[in-house]
Design an enzyme around this catalytic site. Structure first.
Site, mmCIF file in Angstrom:
data_model
loop_
_atom_site.group_PDB
_atom_site.id
_atom_site.type_symbol
_atom_site.label_atom_id
_atom_site.label_comp_id
_atom_site.label_asym_id
_atom_site.label_seq_id
_atom_site.Cartn_x
_atom_site.Cartn_y
_atom_site.Cartn_z
ATOM 1 N N GLY A 153 0.820 -1.231 -0.119
ATOM 2 C CA GLY A 153 0.140 0.053 -0.059
ATOM 3 C C GLY A 153 0.811 1.404 0.141
ATOM 4 O O GLY A 153 2.046 1.213 0.095
ATOM 5 N N CYS A 154 0.154 2.574 -0.148
ATOM 6 C CA CYS A 154 0.808 3.499 -0.155
ATOM 7 C C CYS A 154 1.418 3.976 0.991
ATOM 8 O O CYS A 154 2.807 4.505 1.097
ATOM 9 C CB CYS A 154 -0.073 4.635 -0.998
ATOM 10 S SG CYS A 154 -1.592 4.883 -0.247
ATOM 11 N N TYR A 155 0.583 4.146 1.992
ATOM 12 C CA TYR A 155 0.914 4.345 3.292
ATOM 13 C C TYR A 155 2.193 3.543 3.982
ATOM 14 O O TYR A 155 3.147 3.804 4.519
ATOM 15 C CB TYR A 155 -0.054 4.337 4.359
ATOM 16 C CG TYR A 155 -1.144 5.570 4.167
ATOM 17 C CD1 TYR A 155 -0.337 6.979 4.400
ATOM 18 C CD2 TYR A 155 -2.275 5.460 3.984
ATOM 19 C CE1 TYR A 155 -1.364 8.158 4.233
ATOM 20 C CE2 TYR A 155 -3.150 6.676 3.798
ATOM 21 C CZ TYR A 155 -2.629 7.816 4.150
ATOM 22 O OH TYR A 155 -3.654 8.784 3.819
ATOM 23 N N ALA A 158 5.654 4.469 2.098
ATOM 24 C CA ALA A 158 6.417 5.684 2.813
ATOM 25 C C ALA A 158 6.817 5.271 4.242
ATOM 26 O O ALA A 158 7.883 5.604 4.581
ATOM 27 C CB ALA A 158 5.249 6.605 2.779
#
Length: 334
Positions: A153-155, A158
């Site tokens: 996922g994106c979160y 990061a």
């Protein structure tokens, strides 16, 4: 040339993937698919995403016969909803395709996880066990052998890129969980119209407090518990994660620097910043993750920035394709 199909091609991530496949010297676009009941079927993808006009003008086809589509492809990119990916992946895999799933359907191997956080019971435990987590900088060896890659996922991307060097080097106090506050642009909610992601309605606001599905994903692959609070920002794309940690006793700034440099000196999609903090503007529309940090006493703040549609989704999927098939890792990305 590897024949490559994109399932769920009408969305923001699907459009980014279509452009990458077009640019890739070793991939050919064999199909752009949407669901049978999609209002976009039959339309050219460039009609929905004007930046593709004259570049990728293929029509979006309804996915009617999954087995037939599988027989026509070597590589499948699933840019679909979680349960849709869950239901489709096995058919493509059983037909010998290499599948890169951008949904959450195969990311976490924990009993009860999918019923609690995704609202469905996982029916493909064997494939879930075989799935490789596609955090490209940290799992390349396994990705290179995988038939099913679960793109993070994106979160989680990061957050983990910022924390993994510290956890691996045991630089953090194990009695204090890292605290992650991350803000995403509205494209993270997808292309479908919604009042909550309407520009005139969006106000900087936390959501999913203590119960967002990315928290257990981060913790599972990081190997330690975290406190994670996502926020929705009134901008289009990008994620900025600010992470507060407590250092283990005696850890020096030099050790922190060395941990990041050891992890990322040879990874071209991660850029370490000196004497400055990341900002979304610098990573928007790029495949990069920028990381910066600052120490004060026994505390360390790490900041990471990515484009949620690229490093947080499609460009990381393409990194995984490049790793899997032995191409330079940023092929078609810069």
């Amino acid at each position: 040339m590897l024949k490559t199909a994109i399932i769920g091609a009408s969305g923001y991530t699907g459009a980014e993937l279509a452009l990458m496949v077009f640019k890739h010297p070793h991939l050919s676009l064999s199909g752009l698919y949407v669901s049978e009941n999609s209002l976009d079927k039959g339309k050219a993808i460039s009609e929905l995403h004007g930046s593709l006009k004259g570049i990728v003008d293929e029509a979006l086809q309804p996915l009617v016969n999954v087995n037939q589509a599988a027989k026509e492809c070597d590589v499948i990119l699933l840019a679909t909803a979680h349960e849709v990916s869950h239901n489709l992946a096995a058919t493509f895999l059983e037909n010998g395709c290499v599948v890169f799933d951008l949904s959450g359907a195969f990311r976490v191997k924990k009993e009860g996880f999918y019923s609690e956080f995704y609202g469905f019971e996982h029916q493909y435990e064997a494939w879930l066990d075989k799935a490789v987590y596609g955090l490209a900088e940290w799992n390349a060896e396994a990705i290179a052998k995988a038939q099913l890659v679960a793109v993070p996922g994106c979160y989680p991307t990061a957050s983990q890129l910022a924390l993994k060097p510290l956890v691996k080097s045991e630089l953090l106090d194990k009695n204090q969980w890292p605290v992650i506050n991350a803000t995403s642009g509205v494209t993270g909610a997808g292309r479908k119209a919604s009042l909550t992601s309407s520009f005139c309605e969006v106000s900087l606001q936390p959501y999913g407090v203590f119960n967002h599905r990315h928290q257990p994903e981060i913790a599972a692959h990081l190997g330690c518990d975290v406190i994670f609070t996502p926020h929705l920002g009134n901008f289009k794309r990008g994620i900025l994660a600010t992470i507060t940690t407590k250092l283990a006793k005696g850890v020096t700034e030099k050790e922190i620097q060395e941990a990041f440099e050891t992890a990322y000196t040879q990874t071209p999609a991660v850029r370490l910043l000196e004497n400055e903090m990341p900002k979304i503007q610098s990573v928007e529309k790029t495949p990069f993750c920028d990381i910066g940090w600052k120490v004060q006493g026994e505390h360390l703040i790490v900041v990471s920035a990515i484009d949620n549609l690229l490093k947080g989704a499609s460009s990381q999927a393409m990194q995984c394709i490049n790793i899997r098939f032995g191409f330079p890792v940023l092929t078609a990305l810069i």
